[in-house]
Every structure is written in structure tokens, then in C-alpha cells.
Scaffold this motif. Sequence first.
Motif, PDB file in Angstrom:
ATOM      1  N   HIS A  14       0.822  -1.209   0.000  1.00  0.00           N
ATOM      2  CA  HIS A  14       0.000   0.000   0.000  1.00  0.00           C
ATOM      3  C   HIS A  14       0.858   1.263   0.000  1.00  0.00           C
ATOM      4  O   HIS A  14       0.591   2.205  -0.754  1.00  0.00           O
ATOM      5  CB  HIS A  14      -0.943  -0.038   1.206  1.00  0.00           C
ATOM      6  CG  HIS A  14      -1.619  -1.364   1.329  1.00  0.00           C
ATOM      7  ND1 HIS A  14      -1.086  -2.397   2.078  1.00  0.00           N
ATOM      8  CD2 HIS A  14      -2.734  -1.860   0.757  1.00  0.00           C
ATOM      9  CE1 HIS A  14      -1.871  -3.457   1.977  1.00  0.00           C
ATOM     10  NE2 HIS A  14      -2.880  -3.162   1.184  1.00  0.00           N
ATOM     11  N   ASP A  15       1.906   1.266   0.823  1.00  0.00           N
ATOM     12  CA  ASP A  15       2.818   2.410   0.838  1.00  0.00           C
ATOM     13  C   ASP A  15       3.549   2.552  -0.495  1.00  0.00           C
ATOM     14  O   ASP A  15       3.824   3.663  -0.945  1.00  0.00           O
ATOM     15  CB  ASP A  15       3.842   2.271   1.963  1.00  0.00           C
ATOM     16  CG  ASP A  15       3.229   2.414   3.341  1.00  0.00           C
ATOM     17  OD1 ASP A  15       2.120   2.978   3.454  1.00  0.00           O
ATOM     18  OD2 ASP A  15       3.864   1.964   4.314  1.00  0.00           O
ATOM     19  N   SER A  16       3.869   1.426  -1.112  1.00  0.00           N
ATOM     20  CA  SER A  16       4.571   1.470  -2.393  1.00  0.00           C
ATOM     21  C   SER A  16       3.698   2.062  -3.490  1.00  0.00           C
ATOM     22  O   SER A  16       4.173   2.839  -4.322  1.00  0.00           O
ATOM     23  CB  SER A  16       5.037   0.068  -2.788  1.00  0.00           C
ATOM     24  OG  SER A  16       5.970  -0.402  -1.835  1.00  0.00           O
ATOM     25  N   VAL A  17       2.409   1.721  -3.486  1.00  0.00           N
ATOM     26  CA  VAL A  17       1.482   2.312  -4.460  1.00  0.00           C
ATOM     27  C   VAL A  17       1.384   3.818  -4.206  1.00  0.00           C
ATOM     28  O   VAL A  17       1.414   4.620  -5.149  1.00  0.00           O
ATOM     29  CB  VAL A  17       0.091   1.633  -4.390  1.00  0.00           C
ATOM     30  CG1 VAL A  17      -0.937   2.398  -5.206  1.00  0.00           C
ATOM     31  CG2 VAL A  17       0.184   0.196  -4.874  1.00  0.00           C
ATOM     32  N   GLU A  18       1.304   4.198  -2.962  1.00  0.00           N
ATOM     33  CA  GLU A  18       1.244   5.626  -2.611  1.00  0.00           C
ATOM     34  C   GLU A  18       2.517   6.337  -3.058  1.00  0.00           C
ATOM     35  O   GLU A  18       2.481   7.440  -3.597  1.00  0.00           O
ATOM     36  CB  GLU A  18       1.029   5.764  -1.094  1.00  0.00           C
ATOM     37  CG  GLU A  18       0.758   7.157  -0.636  1.00  0.00           C
ATOM     38  CD  GLU A  18      -0.644   7.668  -0.933  1.00  0.00           C
ATOM     39  OE1 GLU A  18      -1.060   8.593  -0.239  1.00  0.00           O
ATOM     40  OE2 GLU A  18      -1.307   7.175  -1.872  1.00  0.00           O
ATOM     41  N   TYR A  19       3.658   5.703  -2.866  1.00  0.00           N
ATOM     42  CA  TYR A  19       4.942   6.257  -3.292  1.00  0.00           C
ATOM     43  C   TYR A  19       4.967   6.455  -4.804  1.00  0.00           C
ATOM     44  O   TYR A  19       5.349   7.514  -5.302  1.00  0.00           O
ATOM     45  CB  TYR A  19       6.072   5.323  -2.854  1.00  0.00           C
ATOM     46  CG  TYR A  19       7.436   5.772  -3.283  1.00  0.00           C
ATOM     47  CD1 TYR A  19       8.184   6.624  -2.483  1.00  0.00           C
ATOM     48  CD2 TYR A  19       7.987   5.350  -4.492  1.00  0.00           C
ATOM     49  CE1 TYR A  19       9.442   7.044  -2.878  1.00  0.00           C
ATOM     50  CE2 TYR A  19       9.233   5.764  -4.897  1.00  0.00           C
ATOM     51  CZ  TYR A  19       9.960   6.605  -4.089  1.00  0.00           C
ATOM     52  OH  TYR A  19      11.205   7.031  -4.487  1.00  0.00           O
ATOM     53  N   ASN A  43      -8.722   4.467  -2.679  1.00  0.00           N
ATOM     54  CA  ASN A  43      -8.705   4.942  -1.288  1.00  0.00           C
ATOM     55  C   ASN A  43      -8.780   3.770  -0.311  1.00  0.00           C
ATOM     56  O   ASN A  43      -8.096   3.775   0.720  1.00  0.00           O
ATOM     57  CB  ASN A  43      -9.842   5.925  -1.036  1.00  0.00           C
ATOM     58  CG  ASN A  43      -9.563   7.280  -1.651  1.00  0.00           C
ATOM     59  OD1 ASN A  43      -8.410   7.700  -1.760  1.00  0.00           O
ATOM     60  ND2 ASN A  43     -10.601   7.960  -2.086  1.00  0.00           N
ATOM     61  N   GLN A  44      -9.580   2.767  -0.629  1.00  0.00           N
ATOM     62  CA  GLN A  44      -9.652   1.571   0.221  1.00  0.00           C
ATOM     63  C   GLN A  44      -8.322   0.812   0.193  1.00  0.00           C
ATOM     64  O   GLN A  44      -7.844   0.331   1.216  1.00  0.00           O
ATOM     65  CB  GLN A  44     -10.768   0.640  -0.245  1.00  0.00           C
ATOM     66  CG  GLN A  44     -12.159   1.133   0.010  1.00  0.00           C
ATOM     67  CD  GLN A  44     -13.197   0.184  -0.593  1.00  0.00           C
ATOM     68  OE1 GLN A  44     -12.875  -0.903  -1.064  1.00  0.00           O
ATOM     69  NE2 GLN A  44     -14.446   0.630  -0.587  1.00  0.00           N
ATOM     70  N   LEU A  45      -7.764   0.740  -0.984  1.00  0.00           N
ATOM     71  CA  LEU A  45      -6.503   0.027  -1.170  1.00  0.00           C
ATOM     72  C   LEU A  45      -5.394   0.645  -0.316  1.00  0.00           C
ATOM     73  O   LEU A  45      -4.688  -0.069   0.396  1.00  0.00           O
ATOM     74  CB  LEU A  45      -6.122   0.087  -2.651  1.00  0.00           C
ATOM     75  CG  LEU A  45      -5.118  -0.894  -3.180  1.00  0.00           C
ATOM     76  CD1 LEU A  45      -5.762  -2.257  -3.291  1.00  0.00           C
ATOM     77  CD2 LEU A  45      -4.636  -0.442  -4.543  1.00  0.00           C
ATOM     78  N   ILE A  46      -5.277   1.947  -0.376  1.00  0.00           N
ATOM     79  CA  ILE A  46      -4.200   2.626   0.339  1.00  0.00           C
ATOM     80  C   ILE A  46      -4.591   2.924   1.790  1.00  0.00           C
ATOM     81  O   ILE A  46      -3.862   2.571   2.718  1.00  0.00           O
ATOM     82  CB  ILE A  46      -3.787   3.919  -0.393  1.00  0.00           C
ATOM     83  CG1 ILE A  46      -3.187   3.572  -1.754  1.00  0.00           C
ATOM     84  CG2 ILE A  46      -2.791   4.713   0.437  1.00  0.00           C
ATOM     85  CD1 ILE A  46      -2.976   4.752  -2.668  1.00  0.00           C
ATOM     86  N   GLY A  47      -5.728   3.538   1.981  1.00  0.00           N
ATOM     87  CA  GLY A  47      -6.118   3.975   3.317  1.00  0.00           C
ATOM     88  C   GLY A  47      -6.536   2.860   4.247  1.00  0.00           C
ATOM     89  O   GLY A  47      -6.212   2.870   5.438  1.00  0.00           O
ATOM     90  N   GLN A  48      -7.253   1.882   3.712  1.00  0.00           N
ATOM     91  CA  GLN A  48      -7.761   0.792   4.549  1.00  0.00           C
ATOM     92  C   GLN A  48      -6.944  -0.492   4.380  1.00  0.00           C
ATOM     93  O   GLN A  48      -7.320  -1.535   4.893  1.00  0.00           O
ATOM     94  CB  GLN A  48      -9.233   0.530   4.233  1.00  0.00           C
ATOM     95  CG  GLN A  48     -10.121   1.719   4.533  1.00  0.00           C
ATOM     96  CD  GLN A  48     -11.533   1.528   3.997  1.00  0.00           C
ATOM     97  OE1 GLN A  48     -11.932   0.428   3.639  1.00  0.00           O
ATOM     98  NE2 GLN A  48     -12.279   2.620   3.933  1.00  0.00           N
ATOM     99  N   ARG A  49      -5.838  -0.399   3.618  1.00  0.00           N
ATOM    100  CA  ARG A  49      -4.922  -1.525   3.426  1.00  0.00           C
ATOM    101  C   ARG A  49      -5.596  -2.747   2.801  1.00  0.00           C
ATOM    102  O   ARG A  49      -5.282  -3.879   3.110  1.00  0.00           O
ATOM    103  CB  ARG A  49      -4.255  -1.944   4.738  1.00  0.00           C
ATOM    104  CG  ARG A  49      -3.741  -0.838   5.607  1.00  0.00           C
ATOM    105  CD  ARG A  49      -2.860   0.065   4.872  1.00  0.00           C
ATOM    106  NE  ARG A  49      -1.447  -0.044   5.224  1.00  0.00           N
ATOM    107  CZ  ARG A  49      -0.569   0.838   4.792  1.00  0.00           C
ATOM    108  NH1 ARG A  49      -0.936   1.837   4.046  1.00  0.00           N
ATOM    109  NH2 ARG A  49       0.683   0.712   5.104  1.00  0.00           N
TER     110      ARG A  49
END
Length: 170
Positions: A14-19, A43-49
Motif C-alpha cells: 500500500h505504501d509502495s502504491v502511494e509512493y 482509497n480503500q486500497l491505500i487507506g484501509q490496506r
Amino acid sequence: MFNPPLLPGMPDFHDSVEYLRHHRNLSRESTAQKAGFSSSYLNQLIGQRKTPGTAVFDKLVEFFGLDLDPCRHLEDLLQPSGSLESTDELRRRLVNHGVQAHLDWLDQREILGAYTDPLQTVLLANQVLHRMMPGLADCDYNIIRWMLTPIARDRVYGWHGELLDLVRHL
């Protein structure tokens, strides 16, 4: 100049996608739209893992233009962490395999030799290593911890670069 966000903890999928999103200077909405799925899902993918399905994973890989190695890295980040054997168990296995004889042979030739675990903890080592790394026992035989000591800074040529390499490897 690219200024990625500082993300807490160990990197994960998730952090890698955000990066990657920040690297392209895109909002979550535009990333999702261009990748071909909804912004609420991103948003679910990144925020809610949330763990993505294969189709979304493939769309992210294609959108970010990831080749084989980064793609495999992202796949690995989705897998649960494996458990490591204890250092005591790993040491026992090395002793049972008789590796001390090899370390003694290296010692006779003044060649540094050691067996380490994936976290850079020395399991068994010869006398050359112990002479080169005084105080290692005080750091629970962990090379990374030893590299953060003043004695390591004084003894290791190119200390800063060597420390960075060890951390990258870890």
C-alpha cells in the motif's frame, strides 16, 4: 525535484502504491481513473490496506509501467511475512553441520569468515571477524547494530556507504 512522502514503518504494498502515485505527482483520483478503476477503490486500497484483486494489481503494474523486478517486489509485498528461525536454532544447525572446522581453516589463513542470519546477526564466526569487529558481543552479535557504534565508524573504511549498503540489503 521528486520529494516522496515519508511513510511510517516498513514498506508494504500500500505504501509502495502511494509512493509511485506521489512520484508521478498525481492525485488518488487521477491515478485510479488513469489506471482504470474507481478512486474509492484506490482509497480503500491505500487507506484501509485492502488487498487488490488480480485485475486491479495488473492495472496498477501496467499504469505505473513496472517491469519484472518491481512487479515481483509488489507481489512479494502482498504476501504475509515468513517467520524466521531463532538464532539459537540456526546456530544449533550450523554446529550440527560442523561448520566450525571451516571457520578454523579460514582462521589459519587469516581470512574473515562468518555465518549470518537474514537480519545480519552473526551465528558463528572465526577469530579474524572478532578481531575486526571488537564489541560485536555487546551488540548481540548484530552487524547492523555494531555498525552504529563509534568503534565501527572508526574502523570501517567508507563507513557511511557501507552502513547504507547494509541497511539496503536488510
